[in-house]
Design a protein around this motif. Structure first.
Motif, PDB file in Angstrom:
ATOM      1  N   PRO A 498       0.786  -1.245   0.000  1.00  0.00           N
ATOM      2  CA  PRO A 498       0.000   0.000   0.000  1.00  0.00           C
ATOM      3  C   PRO A 498       0.816   1.292   0.000  1.00  0.00           C
ATOM      4  CG  PRO A 498      -0.022  -1.036   2.168  1.00  0.00           C
ATOM      5  CD  PRO A 498       0.645  -2.004   1.261  1.00  0.00           C
ATOM      6  N   SER A 499       2.086   1.241   0.278  1.00  0.00           N
ATOM      7  CA  SER A 499       2.869   2.485   0.339  1.00  0.00           C
ATOM      8  C   SER A 499       4.247   2.305  -0.295  1.00  0.00           C
ATOM      9  CB  SER A 499       3.021   2.948   1.799  1.00  0.00           C
ATOM     10  OG  SER A 499       3.677   1.944   2.562  1.00  0.00           O
ATOM     11  N   SER A 500       4.290   1.598  -1.429  1.00  0.00           N
ATOM     12  CA  SER A 500       5.571   1.258  -2.055  1.00  0.00           C
ATOM     13  C   SER A 500       5.691   1.839  -3.456  1.00  0.00           C
ATOM     14  CB  SER A 500       5.734  -0.269  -2.132  1.00  0.00           C
ATOM     15  OG  SER A 500       5.729  -0.838  -0.842  1.00  0.00           O
ATOM     16  N   VAL A 501       6.934   2.004  -3.885  1.00  0.00           N
ATOM     17  CA  VAL A 501       7.227   2.349  -5.274  1.00  0.00           C
ATOM     18  C   VAL A 501       7.511   1.040  -6.008  1.00  0.00           C
ATOM     19  CG1 VAL A 501       8.780   3.554  -6.829  1.00  0.00           C
ATOM     20  CG2 VAL A 501       8.155   4.592  -4.646  1.00  0.00           C
ATOM     21  N   ASP A 525      -1.016   5.996  -7.633  1.00  0.00           N
ATOM     22  CA  ASP A 525      -1.680   7.020  -6.845  1.00  0.00           C
ATOM     23  C   ASP A 525      -0.840   8.290  -6.857  1.00  0.00           C
ATOM     24  OD1 ASP A 525      -2.758   8.536  -4.486  1.00  0.00           O
ATOM     25  OD2 ASP A 525      -3.992   6.723  -4.339  1.00  0.00           O
ATOM     26  N   VAL A 526      -1.505   9.435  -7.018  1.00  0.00           N
ATOM     27  CA  VAL A 526      -0.788  10.711  -7.034  1.00  0.00           C
ATOM     28  C   VAL A 526      -0.121  10.987  -5.691  1.00  0.00           C
ATOM     29  CG1 VAL A 526      -1.017  13.195  -7.414  1.00  0.00           C
ATOM     30  CG2 VAL A 526      -2.394  11.595  -8.752  1.00  0.00           C
ATOM     31  N   ASP A 527      -0.730  10.536  -4.614  1.00  0.00           N
ATOM     32  CA  ASP A 527      -0.182  10.720  -3.275  1.00  0.00           C
ATOM     33  C   ASP A 527       1.128   9.928  -3.149  1.00  0.00           C
ATOM     34  OD1 ASP A 527       0.413  10.902  -0.599  1.00  0.00           O
ATOM     35  OD2 ASP A 527      -1.634  10.536   0.091  1.00  0.00           O
ATOM     36  N   PRO A 528       2.255  10.601  -2.927  1.00  0.00           N
ATOM     37  CA  PRO A 528       3.543   9.891  -2.855  1.00  0.00           C
ATOM     38  C   PRO A 528       3.631   8.912  -1.692  1.00  0.00           C
ATOM     39  CG  PRO A 528       3.789  12.176  -2.147  1.00  0.00           C
ATOM     40  CD  PRO A 528       2.401  12.053  -2.712  1.00  0.00           C
ATOM     41  N   ARG A 529       2.698   8.999  -0.752  1.00  0.00           N
ATOM     42  CA  ARG A 529       2.709   8.071   0.385  1.00  0.00           C
ATOM     43  C   ARG A 529       2.029   6.760   0.051  1.00  0.00           C
ATOM     44  NH1 ARG A 529      -0.121  12.188   4.416  1.00  0.00           N
ATOM     45  NH2 ARG A 529      -1.330  12.359   2.482  1.00  0.00           N
ATOM     46  N   LYS A 530       1.427   6.672  -1.116  1.00  0.00           N
ATOM     47  CA  LYS A 530       0.720   5.457  -1.514  1.00  0.00           C
ATOM     48  C   LYS A 530       1.444   4.789  -2.691  1.00  0.00           C
ATOM     49  CE  LYS A 530      -3.747   7.105   0.189  1.00  0.00           C
ATOM     50  NZ  LYS A 530      -5.175   7.373  -0.140  1.00  0.00           N
ATOM     51  N   THR A 531       0.855   3.731  -3.212  1.00  0.00           N
ATOM     52  CA  THR A 531       1.512   2.911  -4.236  1.00  0.00           C
ATOM     53  C   THR A 531       1.634   3.658  -5.556  1.00  0.00           C
ATOM     54  OG1 THR A 531       0.508   0.960  -3.207  1.00  0.00           O
ATOM     55  CG2 THR A 531       1.490   0.678  -5.385  1.00  0.00           C
ATOM     56  N   ARG A 532       2.834   3.603  -6.130  1.00  0.00           N
ATOM     57  CA  ARG A 532       3.078   4.178  -7.451  1.00  0.00           C
ATOM     58  C   ARG A 532       3.813   3.146  -8.310  1.00  0.00           C
ATOM     59  NH1 ARG A 532       6.589   9.074  -6.122  1.00  0.00           N
ATOM     60  NH2 ARG A 532       7.025   7.795  -4.292  1.00  0.00           N
ATOM     61  N   PHE A 533       3.390   3.039  -9.565  1.00  0.00           N
ATOM     62  CA  PHE A 533       3.987   2.101 -10.514  1.00  0.00           C
ATOM     63  C   PHE A 533       4.804   2.877 -11.552  1.00  0.00           C
ATOM     64  CE2 PHE A 533       0.366  -0.132  -8.786  1.00  0.00           C
ATOM     65  CZ  PHE A 533       0.788  -1.444  -8.674  1.00  0.00           C
ATOM     66  N   TYR A 534       6.036   2.435 -11.793  1.00  0.00           N
ATOM     67  CA  TYR A 534       6.886   3.031 -12.822  1.00  0.00           C
ATOM     68  C   TYR A 534       7.159   1.977 -13.886  1.00  0.00           C
ATOM     69  CZ  TYR A 534       7.835   7.111  -9.896  1.00  0.00           C
ATOM     70  OH  TYR A 534       7.708   8.259  -9.146  1.00  0.00           O
ATOM     71  N   PHE A 535       6.845   2.315 -15.136  1.00  0.00           N
ATOM     72  CA  PHE A 535       6.991   1.360 -16.237  1.00  0.00           C
ATOM     73  C   PHE A 535       8.381   1.466 -16.865  1.00  0.00           C
ATOM     74  CE2 PHE A 535       6.577   0.260 -20.784  1.00  0.00           C
ATOM     75  CZ  PHE A 535       6.198  -1.069 -20.630  1.00  0.00           C
ATOM     76  N   ASN A 536       9.002   0.312 -17.108  1.00  0.00           N
ATOM     77  CA  ASN A 536      10.316   0.239 -17.754  1.00  0.00           C
ATOM     78  C   ASN A 536      10.273  -0.872 -18.798  1.00  0.00           C
ATOM     79  OD1 ASN A 536      12.184   1.879 -15.628  1.00  0.00           O
ATOM     80  ND2 ASN A 536      10.688   0.631 -14.532  1.00  0.00           N
TER      81      ASN A 536
END
Length: 540
Positions: A498-501, A525-536
Motif C-alpha cells: 500500500p505504500s511502495s514504489v 496514486d498521485v499521493d507519494p505516500r501510496k503505491t506508485r507504478f513506474y513502467f520500464n
C-alpha cells in the motif's frame, strides 16, 4: 492526470523542448529569408520557395546533429552510470534512445521532402525566368553572368538535392534484418554528402557594392543597371557551407564509438559451454578477459563465419557474480538459424567459431534493485534479462548480501508452448528451495502462463491438479492457461504493497508494453505516500 505525469512527465517535457527548438528554427529561418533585404532579388527570382527550402534546411542541420547520439551505445552506458545520483527518472530517458532516434529520423524525412520539393520549384522558376516567362526583372537577374572569374554572379548557381536516408520500418527490421542492416548503413554515404553539402555557395544574397546598389530604387530601372552611379550591377555571393558545423562533433563521437567496438571485436572470446535447449534455444557461455557486467545488460554478437558485418543484440542471462557471461539465442531469422546449425554440427567438446562481442550495455533492468517492489514480465525468450536478475538474487541470498534493497518480486512469464519453460524451470526450482530454507517464501511470487494450448493440455493438467508439483514445469506453482488479467494482478500488487514504489519491467512485444504502461498509469496514486507504478521496457 497525476498518474500520467508520474510515468511520462519528463519524457513529454524533453519532447516539447525538442519540438520547440525545431519550430523556432523553422520560423526564424523562414522569416529571415522571406523578409531579409539581402535576399530581395533572390526571393523575386524564386518566390516563396526560397524560404521553404532554407527553413527545413535549418531543421535538418539540428536533427542530423542529434541522429547519431542515441545510437552511441557506449556513450549512453557511460551517461547511465553517471546518472546514478540523479535518480531513476533521468536514467529512464536513456532507455528510450531508439524511440527518440526514430522520432528524429521521421523529422529528417519530413524536412527532406519539404526541402527537396522547394528546390525543385526553385529549378522550375529559375528556368522560366531565363526563358522570359516572368517579368523583366526576373529575366535580367537570371541572365547575369556566372563565372568563377567574375564578381557578377547569379543569385543561384545551382540547386543541390539532398540524398537523405529515410527511416526503416519496424516490420523490415524484424522480418528482413539483413535488408534493414545493410540499408541502414548507407548513413555513411549520407553523412559524407552532408559534410560537403552547400560547399558550392549555392544560395546567394546581395552583397554591398561601391557605390551601393539600392534595390528599392533600381528594381524598376533595369535598363540603367551599370550605367548610372545609383544603380551599379548587383553583386551576389554565397556563404560558406554550415552543415558540417552541426554534425562534426557527433561524427567524431560516433567514430570513437566504432573504434571502441573494433577494439572489443579483436579481443579473444572463448567458449565455456555450448548447450542446445528445446524449442531451438541455444545457450552460449562465454569468457573474455576483463569483462564485467550488471544484471539485465545486453551485448552485441558478431560471427564472421556467418557475416563479417552483422551485429545482433542479446540480453545476458548470467549473473554478475558468475565468472562467465551467458546468452540464450532463439531461432528467429537467417542469422540465428545459421548460428544454431553451426553449433549443432560441432564435434563434442570443440570450440565454436570466432565470436566478436561488443558490450555490455545498460538497460532499464539494471534499475530493478532500486525498487522496493518489482514486477517482472517476460514473454517467450523475453525472460532472458530476468534470468540474470533472479540468478543474482540467488547469489545475494547465498552470501547474505546486506545491500539487497528489494523486499518483494512478482514474476510473470508468458509462453506459447510447454517446451519453452524447460530451460528456465531449473533456476526457479533452486530459488524456491533456497527461499524456503531461509524462511523467505514470500519474497518471490511467480506465475507462468501458457498462452498456446489445446484441450488435451487442459485435461491433462486437470487430472493431475492435486499433485504437489505442476505437470508442465515440475514447480510447486501451477501453470496458468491463457493470459493474465492485468487489472486483477495490478490491484493485487497495490493491495499487498500500500505504500511502495513498484518498478514494472517488461521484455516482450510492444503491444504488451502499451497495455502495461496504461495499467501503471491507471493504478498509480498521485499521493507519494501510496503505491506508485513506474513502467520500464527493454529497447534494442
Amino acid at each position: 492526470m497525476g498518474n500520467w505525469i508520474i510515468n511520462h512527465g519528463l519524457t513529454s517535457f524533453i519532447l516539447v523542448v525538442w519540438m520547440g527548438i525545431n519550430i523556432f528554427l523553422f520560423v526564424w529561418f523562414y522569416l529571415f529569408y522571406d523578409l531579409g533585404d539581402d535576399y530581395y532579388y533572390t526571393r523575386h527570382l524564386l518566390g516563396s520557395a526560397l524560404a521553404w527550402a532554407r527553413a527545413p534546411a535549418a531543421v535538418l542541420n539540428f536533427n542530423c546533429m542529434l541522429i547519431l547520439l542515441p545510437v552511441c551505445r557506449n556513450l549512453l552506458s557511460l551517461l547511465r552510470g553517471s546518472f546514478v545520483c540523479c535518480g531513476r527518472t533521468m536514467r529512464k530517458q536513456l532507455d528510450k534512445n531508439i524511440s527518440f532516434h526514430k522520432l528524429v529520423a521521421y523529422m529528417i524525412a519530413l524536412m527532406t521532402a519539404v526541402h527537396l520539393i522547394a528546390h525543385l520549384l526553385n529549378v522550375e522558376w529559375y528556368n522560366n525566368s531565363r526563358r522570359g516567362v516572368y517579368d523583366k526583372l526576373s529575366t535580367a537577374l537570371s541572365n547575369l553572368e556566372d563565372s568563377d572569374n567574375t564578381t557578377y554572379l547569379n543569385p543561384i548557381r545551382k540547386i543541390d538535392v539532398d540524398a537523405q536516408q529515410t527511416p526503416t520500418y519496424l516490420v523490415i527490421r524484424r522480418s528482413y534484418f539483413e535488408v534493414f542492416w545493410y540499408t541502414h548503413h548507407l548513413f555513411v554515404i549520407f553523412f559524407i554528402g552532408l559534410v560537403f553539402h552547400g560547399a558550392g555557395f549555392i544560395v546567394r544574397k546581395q552583397l554591398t557594392t561601391d557605390p551601393p546598389h539600392n534595390f528599392t530604387i533600381c528594381k524598376d530601372r533595369i535598363e540603367e543597371w551599370g550605367q548610372i552611379p545609383e544603380c551599379p550591377l548587383p553583386k551576389f555571393g554565397g556563404g560558406p557551407a554550415q552543415t558540417w558545423w552541426w554534425v562534426i562533433g557527433p561524427m567524431i563521437l560516433y567514430l570513437c564509438e566504432r573504434l571502441l567496438r573494433f577494439i572489443r571485436y579483436m579481443q579473444t572470446v572463448q567458449y565455456r559451454k555450448i548447450v542446445m535447449h528445446p524449442s531451438k534455444v541455444l545457450e552460449l557461455q562465454l569468457v573474455r578477459d576483463g569483462f564485467k557486467m550488471e544484471v539485465g545488460q545486453y551485448i552485441f554478437l558478431n560471427c564472421p563465419a556467418i557475416s563479417q558485418l552483422e551485429w545482433h543484440p542479446f540480453t545476458m542471462t548470467s549473473a554478475p557474480e558468475e565468472d562467465f557471461f551467458c546468452v540464450h539465442i532463439r531461432s528467429a531469422g537467417d542469422w540465428t538459424d545459421r548460428l544454431i546449425d553451426i553449433m549443432q554440427h560441432l564435434p563434442e567438446g570443440a570450440q565454436g567459431p570466432k565470436m566478436g562481442v561488443d558490450g555490455p550495455f545498460g538497460t532499464a533492468s539494471e534499475d530493478v534493485f532500486d525498487y522496493e517492489v518489482s514486477m517482472l514480465v517476460g514473454a517467450g525468450i523475453g525472460i532472458t534479462p530476468f534470468a540474470s536478475i533472479l540468478k543474482s538474487i540467488w547469489y545475494k541470498f547465498k552470501t547474505s548480501n546486506p545491500k539487497l534493497r528489494t523486499r518483494k518480486i512478482y514474476f510473470y512469464w508468458l509462453c506459447r508452448e510447454t517446451h519453452a519453460f524447460e530451460w528456465f524451470a531449473d533456476l526457479l526450482q533452486v530459488l524456491e528451495r533456497e527461499m524456503e530454507e531461509r524462511g523467505m517464501g514470500d519474497f518471490l511470487t511467480y506465475k507462468l502462463y501458457l498462452t498456446g494450448w489445446d484441450q488435451s493440455h487442459a485435461t491433462h493438467a486437470w487430472v493431475h491438479f492435486d499433485e504437489e508439483t505442476d505437470v508442465v514445469t515440475g514447480l510447486k506453482q501451477k501453470t496458468h492457461y491463457g493470459r493474465p488479467v492485468w487489472d486483477k494482478e495490478f490491484e493485487e500488487v497495490r493491495q499487498e504493497n500500500p505504500s511502495s514504489v513498484v518498478g514494472t519491467f517488461l521484455c516482450g512485444p510492444a503491444v504488451l508494453g502499451k497495455v502495461l504502461e496504461k495499467k501503471c498509469a491507471k493504478f498509480s496514486d498521485v499521493d507519494p505516500r501510496k503505491t506508485r507504478f513506474y513502467f520500464n521496457k527493454e529497447n534494442f
